[in-house]
Enzyme design. Structure first.
Site, PDB file in Angstrom:
ATOM      1  N   TYR A 157       0.832  -1.206   0.000  1.00  0.00           N
ATOM      2  CA  TYR A 157       0.000   0.000   0.000  1.00  0.00           C
ATOM      3  C   TYR A 157       0.865   1.253   0.000  1.00  0.00           C
ATOM      4  O   TYR A 157       0.611   2.214  -0.739  1.00  0.00           O
ATOM      5  CB  TYR A 157      -0.922  -0.009   1.223  1.00  0.00           C
ATOM      6  CG  TYR A 157      -1.944   1.108   1.234  1.00  0.00           C
ATOM      7  CD1 TYR A 157      -3.143   0.977   0.556  1.00  0.00           C
ATOM      8  CD2 TYR A 157      -1.707   2.296   1.932  1.00  0.00           C
ATOM      9  CE1 TYR A 157      -4.091   1.998   0.564  1.00  0.00           C
ATOM     10  CE2 TYR A 157      -2.641   3.318   1.946  1.00  0.00           C
ATOM     11  CZ  TYR A 157      -3.835   3.174   1.265  1.00  0.00           C
ATOM     12  OH  TYR A 157      -4.759   4.183   1.269  1.00  0.00           O
ATOM     13  N   LYS A 161       0.875   4.141  -2.971  1.00  0.00           N
ATOM     14  CA  LYS A 161       0.474   5.530  -2.751  1.00  0.00           C
ATOM     15  C   LYS A 161       1.627   6.506  -2.975  1.00  0.00           C
ATOM     16  O   LYS A 161       1.411   7.643  -3.420  1.00  0.00           O
ATOM     17  CB  LYS A 161      -0.126   5.694  -1.353  1.00  0.00           C
ATOM     18  CG  LYS A 161      -1.456   4.962  -1.183  1.00  0.00           C
ATOM     19  CD  LYS A 161      -2.500   5.397  -2.211  1.00  0.00           C
ATOM     20  CE  LYS A 161      -3.855   4.746  -1.996  1.00  0.00           C
ATOM     21  NZ  LYS A 161      -4.869   5.200  -2.976  1.00  0.00           N
TER      22      LYS A 161
END
Length: 253
Positions: A157, A161
């Site tokens: 993640y 991002k």
């Protein structure tokens, strides 16, 4: 109902729930024609129904945006139905398991990167010819507090991002002379249905736990939507390449 986005077509991904739904509904309330894109048919249909029952205009398109065929379907549906694509909101995303790098499976890594980073790349690439032809357009991505630091999620993640942050800034530089702006919000904790399937005894979650003491107030999806609408609006006409924290000051800690 105001008319800030009257006669403008907006694509919102992940619009079947959470930040995406709040964003789609808010755009429609300001006069936009909204393409509601989501993997979940029930959620997409409910968002579209909420918009139309409120007097707005919406079209639901269902499918997995990691597939080029679904991306093409979303873009073709927007152009065929409404004629233009003025705003793209790349919001759809999934969490990882907050695993430490040594605990991450190939499947977890591939899925998170494809949904959170590759899908925005594919959809942005698909809408760019339409925006370039029109000489204007706005792209707003949903990054994350995890795009600023290494202590807000697992490596899949976090990497995805950070990638969204880089993608946004590259777009801003490459297309600013073509009338296209690209910005992103970086939400902190927000009350959505996103699921974290973490083993609390694994090394990653056990290590990350103490870092959330500075998380800040839990935001509502509508607060994130308000920031997205501002970045997409004419009021932000000279704002380009910005990653805007919407996190009650977490990024300032």
């Amino acid at each position: 109902m105001t008319t800030d986005f009257e006669e403008r077509t907006v694509i919102v991904t992940g619009a079947g729930s959470g930040i995406g739904r709040a964003t789609a509904v808010a755009f429609a309330a300001r006069g936009a024609r909204v393409v509601v894109a989501d993997l979940n048919k029930e959620g997409a249909d409910q968002t579209a129904l909420t918009i139309t029952e409120g007097g707005g205009t919406a079209l639901a398109v269902v499918g997995d945006l990691v597939e080029q065929s679904v991306v093409d379907q979303v873009v073709h549906a927007a152009v065929r139905t409404f004629g233009t694509i003025d705003v793209l909101v790349n919001n759809a995303g999934i969490m990882d398991r907050m695993s430490a790098l040594g605990e991450v499976s190939d499947e977890e890594w591939d899925r998170v990167i494809r949904v959170n980073l590759t899908a925005p790349f594919l959809l942005t690439r698909a809408v760019l010819p339409h925006m370039l032809a029109a000489g204007r357009g706005v792209i707003v991505n949903t990054a994350s507090e995890a795009g600023f630091r290494g202590s807000a999620a697992g490596p899949a993640y976090t990497a995805s991002k950070h990638g969204v942050v880089g993608l946004t800034k590259s777009l801003a530089v490459m297309y600013r002379k073509s009338g296209i702006r690209a910005n992103a919000i970086a939400p902190g904790g927000t009350a959505t249905g996103i699921v974290v399937d973490a083993d609390p005894d694994a090394h990653g979650p056990a290590t990350l736990g103490p870092h959330f003491v500075n998380l800040g107030r839990l935001a509502q999806p509508e607060e994130q939507a308000a920031a997205i609408l501002f970045l997409a609006s004419d009021a932000a006409s000279n704002i380009n390449g910005v990653i805007l924290p919407v996190d009650d000051g977490w990024a300032a800690v």
